[in-house]
Design an enzyme around this catalytic site. Sequence first.
Site, PDB file in Angstrom:
ATOM      1  N   SER A  13       5.676  -1.702  -7.422  1.00  0.00           N
ATOM      2  CA  SER A  13       5.942  -2.032  -8.658  1.00  0.00           C
ATOM      3  C   SER A  13       4.952  -3.253  -9.184  1.00  0.00           C
ATOM      4  O   SER A  13       4.808  -3.384 -10.305  1.00  0.00           O
ATOM      5  CB  SER A  13       7.473  -2.195  -9.310  1.00  0.00           C
ATOM      6  N   MET A  94       3.580  -4.250   4.019  1.00  0.00           N
ATOM      7  CA  MET A  94       4.641  -4.532   4.955  1.00  0.00           C
ATOM      8  C   MET A  94       4.030  -4.469   6.392  1.00  0.00           C
ATOM      9  O   MET A  94       4.817  -3.790   7.454  1.00  0.00           O
ATOM     10  CB  MET A  94       6.020  -3.734   4.828  1.00  0.00           C
ATOM     11  N   HIS A 113       5.966 -12.916  -1.637  1.00  0.00           N
ATOM     12  CA  HIS A 113       6.813 -13.110  -0.860  1.00  0.00           C
ATOM     13  C   HIS A 113       8.120 -13.194  -1.709  1.00  0.00           C
ATOM     14  O   HIS A 113       8.007 -14.317  -2.453  1.00  0.00           O
ATOM     15  CB  HIS A 113       6.477 -13.937   0.181  1.00  0.00           C
ATOM     16  N   GLU A 147      -0.695 -17.580  10.115  1.00  0.00           N
ATOM     17  CA  GLU A 147       0.928 -17.737  10.273  1.00  0.00           C
ATOM     18  C   GLU A 147       1.569 -17.135   8.979  1.00  0.00           C
ATOM     19  O   GLU A 147       1.372 -17.208   7.921  1.00  0.00           O
ATOM     20  CB  GLU A 147       1.324 -19.192  10.160  1.00  0.00           C
TER      21      GLU A 147
HETATM   22  C1  GAR Z   1       8.459  -7.300  -3.492  1.00  0.00           C
HETATM   23  O1  GAR Z   1       9.750  -7.856  -3.568  1.00  0.00           O
HETATM   24  C2  GAR Z   1       7.603  -8.206  -2.552  1.00  0.00           C
HETATM   25  O2  GAR Z   1       7.784  -9.569  -2.929  1.00  0.00           O
HETATM   26  C3  GAR Z   1       8.178  -7.843  -1.171  1.00  0.00           C
HETATM   27  O3  GAR Z   1       8.327  -6.440  -1.352  1.00  0.00           O
HETATM   28  C4  GAR Z   1       8.658  -5.839  -2.585  1.00  0.00           C
HETATM   29  C5  GAR Z   1       7.628  -5.047  -2.823  1.00  0.00           C
HETATM   30  O4  GAR Z   1       8.178  -4.082  -3.850  1.00  0.00           O
HETATM   31  N1  GAR Z   1       7.327  -8.357  -0.263  1.00  0.00           N
HETATM   32  C6  GAR Z   1       7.726  -8.460   0.915  1.00  0.00           C
HETATM   33  O5  GAR Z   1       8.775  -8.787   1.610  1.00  0.00           O
HETATM   34  C7  GAR Z   1       6.560  -9.131   1.727  1.00  0.00           C
HETATM   35  N2  GAR Z   1       6.934  -9.701   3.065  1.00  0.00           N
HETATM   36  P1  GAR Z   1       7.039  -3.467  -4.741  1.00  0.00           P
HETATM   37  O6  GAR Z   1       6.291  -2.475  -3.833  1.00  0.00           O
HETATM   38  O7  GAR Z   1       7.949  -2.770  -5.832  1.00  0.00           O
HETATM   39  O8  GAR Z   1       5.882  -4.131  -5.260  1.00  0.00           O
END
Ligand code: GAR
Length: 193
Positions: A13, A94, A113, A147
């Site tokens: 999204s 991820m 994040h 990091e």
């Molecule tokens: C989002 O909330 C993003 O911030 C998070 O995953 C979701 C992805 O949603 N990212 C992390 O946790 C990175 N460590 P999306 O696929 O609908 O954009």
Amino acid sequence: MKNIVILISGGGSNMAAIVRAAAREDWRRRLGAEVRAVISNRADAGGLAFAREQGLATEVVDHRPFAAREDFDAALAGAIDRHAPALVVLAGFMRILTPGFVARYAGRLLNIHPSLLPAFPGLHTHERAIAEGCRFAGATVHHVTAELDHGPIVDQAVVPILPGDTAQVLAARVLTQEHRLYPRAIAQVLANL
Ligand code: GAR
């Protein structure tokens, strides 16, 4: 034109929000940038269908056949570099990236994040914010460094944590703001590239 490549692992999204913002004529004119490709480490990432519908190049680089992270990252970099990107954008991607990969894109690799960094790096950010009794949560766009979930902050969005919030409810409130934050942060970085 400055090319943008977006990496996803799931629903995408944030990627869709960036693609929609970048398609606007004023964005293109002002920033001289366009999204060229969406790359996923998962073939079942929901966002790939949207990207294809938008006529964007898509590619899957499955991490599973690679024994070492370095080898996956080399294959990923190969796929990315075919699009000669000025900016590489992680949007719900991820996978932990190796220092070599991060160094290759130093200064032009962004991540979003779902917390107000430096609070709550890592996973389960919303559960942890609620459990700590935080009154505010949010999201952070930052430059990626070796990091995990560190690196210079570009911009943040803040939302309240309300009584009775579950992690899901809070995640949805944060995600809505992520969709506004990420295009804005990307525009800011592009303007200085
Ligand atoms: C989002 O909330 C993003 O911030 C998070 O995953 C979701 C992805 O949603 N990212 C992390 O946790 C990175 N460590 P999306 O696929 O609908 O954009």
